[in-house]
Design an enzyme around this catalytic site. Structure first.
Site, mmCIF file in Angstrom:
data_model
loop_
_atom_site.group_PDB
_atom_site.id
_atom_site.type_symbol
_atom_site.label_atom_id
_atom_site.label_comp_id
_atom_site.label_asym_id
_atom_site.label_seq_id
_atom_site.Cartn_x
_atom_site.Cartn_y
_atom_site.Cartn_z
ATOM 1 N N ASP A 55 -2.225 -18.674 2.001
ATOM 2 C CA ASP A 55 -3.028 -19.519 1.370
ATOM 3 C C ASP A 55 -3.667 -20.629 2.205
ATOM 4 O O ASP A 55 -4.755 -20.850 2.097
ATOM 5 C CB ASP A 55 -2.136 -20.241 0.172
ATOM 6 C CG ASP A 55 -0.835 -20.779 0.408
ATOM 7 O OD1 ASP A 55 -0.345 -20.384 1.546
ATOM 8 O OD2 ASP A 55 -0.052 -21.252 -0.522
ATOM 9 N N ASP B 277 -11.891 -9.686 5.492
ATOM 10 C CA ASP B 277 -13.034 -9.786 4.862
ATOM 11 C C ASP B 277 -13.803 -11.166 4.571
ATOM 12 O O ASP B 277 -14.979 -11.352 4.921
ATOM 13 C CB ASP B 277 -12.921 -9.155 3.377
ATOM 14 C CG ASP B 277 -13.361 -7.660 3.251
ATOM 15 O OD1 ASP B 277 -13.303 -6.906 4.395
ATOM 16 O OD2 ASP B 277 -13.669 -7.125 2.387
ATOM 17 N N LYS C 99 4.195 -15.130 3.930
ATOM 18 C CA LYS C 99 4.231 -16.135 2.902
ATOM 19 C C LYS C 99 5.594 -16.102 2.750
ATOM 20 O O LYS C 99 6.185 -15.880 1.673
ATOM 21 C CB LYS C 99 3.486 -15.275 1.646
ATOM 22 C CG LYS C 99 3.829 -16.029 0.373
ATOM 23 C CD LYS C 99 2.571 -17.478 -0.036
ATOM 24 C CE LYS C 99 2.901 -18.048 -0.983
ATOM 25 N NZ LYS C 99 2.213 -19.424 -0.967
ATOM 26 N N ASP D 140 -6.014 -7.590 4.935
ATOM 27 C CA ASP D 140 -7.155 -6.802 4.126
ATOM 28 C C ASP D 140 -8.145 -8.293 3.446
ATOM 29 O O ASP D 140 -9.334 -8.068 3.911
ATOM 30 C CB ASP D 140 -6.654 -6.141 2.966
ATOM 31 C CG ASP D 140 -7.806 -5.127 2.210
ATOM 32 O OD1 ASP D 140 -8.849 -5.252 2.557
ATOM 33 O OD2 ASP D 140 -7.273 -4.489 1.452
ATOM 34 N N TYR E 35 0.860 -1.304 0.007
ATOM 35 C CA TYR E 35 0.076 0.024 -0.037
ATOM 36 C C TYR E 35 0.784 1.212 0.174
ATOM 37 O O TYR E 35 0.378 2.211 -0.473
ATOM 38 C CB TYR E 35 -0.980 -0.128 1.212
ATOM 39 C CG TYR E 35 -1.984 -1.227 1.346
ATOM 40 C CD1 TYR E 35 -3.256 -0.788 0.910
ATOM 41 C CD2 TYR E 35 -1.613 -2.348 1.665
ATOM 42 C CE1 TYR E 35 -4.227 -1.823 0.785
ATOM 43 C CE2 TYR E 35 -2.498 -3.364 1.685
ATOM 44 C CZ TYR E 35 -3.698 -3.306 1.127
ATOM 45 O OH TYR E 35 -4.583 -4.250 1.046
#
Ligand code: NAD
Length: 359
Positions: free
Chosen positions: A223, A251, A191, A247, A144
């Site tokens: 994952d 959700d 990751k 993020d 970001y």
């Protein structure tokens, strides 16, 4: 002994105006019942602020924010901007700016499903029952804020995924502290098999794990975490993760709780905490008086716990919400059409029921 606190209320736009009033009323009731002195101020932000002053975050609001102990926020947004991405002055700029100015680097999102709402989720009740997760999403680093590039021929683009040791360490500490007062389990999601920034992330968390040896630390690839979250959400207690992974994961996790109208979040740094429902201004239902006020009320509960350390008072609010749901009261978004003993009501009636249960 009661505490003295200054609270800035920023209702914002759309249903933010309708639901935040109830978060505030709950705080006022708690102050009276527990003999605390909460002083409220109001500020504008978002579309309403653009209309009034030409800017989404007026200096006056920011000044009030800096002087307050905590902020109760509603939502920002207006259809006008959603349909015209070329508009330069936009409501969400106010939100991004206030987070930056207050140094809010950790976003906390508790995911807890009330038993009464098991049927409202798209996941099977037997998988969900008992799930209680607290997410810590890093807010100020990652792709970001890393350098963004586009080649001269415009056919190649990159976003730099960047983390500094101090950024990982400060949020990991907050997550470990929270784990200590919960079930003492922390799952750090990264990751690290592919990304160098994730290898730094894991290294820092591994170092801190020694300091917090009373907390069980687990490292999981993003994952796998995305899969485990819907397969077996009960296995998680505190989940710590970077900005981009957080993020997406939060959700996904919001679906566990059934409705957007039920979820609260906190953004914290080293000073003023910022508390808000996860939902937006919901143009489709704004002005109709049917929005669910529970996310705002639960945001107030989070404020009591995290910013003021008032655990009993926070729990009291959560119990009042639970009691209201047990009595069968529902706003439209969480009503089960197949259950006869549900009383579907609007924002104000629902808020008033929670207040009754607080007294
Ligand atoms: P939204 O969260 O506003 O609404 C999504 C859906 O959930 C809608 O159907 C809405 O009716 C429903 N919903 C949301 N909150 C509810 C509640 N309390 N009770 C009952 N139903 C509820 O997201 P959106 O529709 O994508 O965005 C609307 C506006 O909100 C946009 O302008 C967007 O930019 C803004 N937004 C702001 C924030 C924020 O302020 N933090 C977050 C997300 C979106």
């Amino acid at each position: 002994m009661g505490v003295d606190k200054k609270i800035l209320v920023i209702p914002g736009d759309g249903i933010g105006q309708e639901v935040t009033a109830w978060g505030q009323k709950v705080l006022e009731t708690i102050a009276v019942n527990y003999k605390h002195n909460f002083v409220f101020e109001e500020g504008i932000m978002g579309h309403v602020a653009i209309e009034a002053t030409g800017t989404p975050l007026p200096d006056e609001t920011l000044e009030k924010a800096r002087k307050s102990d905590a902020i109760l926020f509603g939502a920002i947004g207006h259809a006008k901007y959603d349909n015209d991405p070329t508009l330069k002055v936009r409501p969400e700029q106010g939100l991004l700016k206030i987070r930056k100015e207050l140094g809010l680097y950790a976003n906390l999102r508790p995911i807890k499903l009330f038993d009464e709402l098991l049927e409202a989720s798209s996941i099977k009740p037997e998988i969900l029952r008992g799930a209680d997760i607290l997410f810590f999403r890093e807010l100020t680093g990652d792709v970001y804020f890393g350098e963004k590039k586009r080649s001269e021929d415009r056919n190649t683009a990159s976003d730099l995924m960047i983390y500094h040791r101090y950024e990982v360490e400060r949020i990991a500490r907050k997550a470990y502290e929270a784990a200590r007062s919960r079930r003492k389990k922390l799952c750090s999601v990264d990751k690290a098999n592919v990304l160098e920034s994730s290898r730094l992330w894991r290294e820092v968390v591994q170092e801190l794990a020694k300091e917090y040896s009373d907390v069980e630390t687990e490292h999981m690839f993003i994952d796998n975490a995305a899969m485990q979250l819907v397969k077996d959400p009960k296995r998680f207690d505190v989940v710590l993760t970077a900005n981009l992974f957080g993020d997406i994961l939060t959700d996904e996790a919001s679906q566990i709780a059934g409705s957007m109208g039920m979820l609260a979040s906190a953004s914290v740094g080293d000073s003023t905490g910022f508390y808000e429902p996860i939902h937006g201004s919901a143009h489709d239902i704004a002005g109709k008086g049917i929005a669910n006020p529970l996310a705002s009320i639960l945001s107030a509960a989070l404020m009591l716990d995290i910013s003021f350390g008032l655990k009993n008072e926070s729990l009291r609010v959560i119990k009042a919400v639970e009691a209201t749901l047990k009595q069968g009261y529902r706003t439209m978004d969480i009503a089960n059409k197949h259950t006869e003993n549900h009383y579907v009501m609007g924002t104000d009636a629902m808020g008033a029921k929670v207040l009754e249960n607080l007294n």
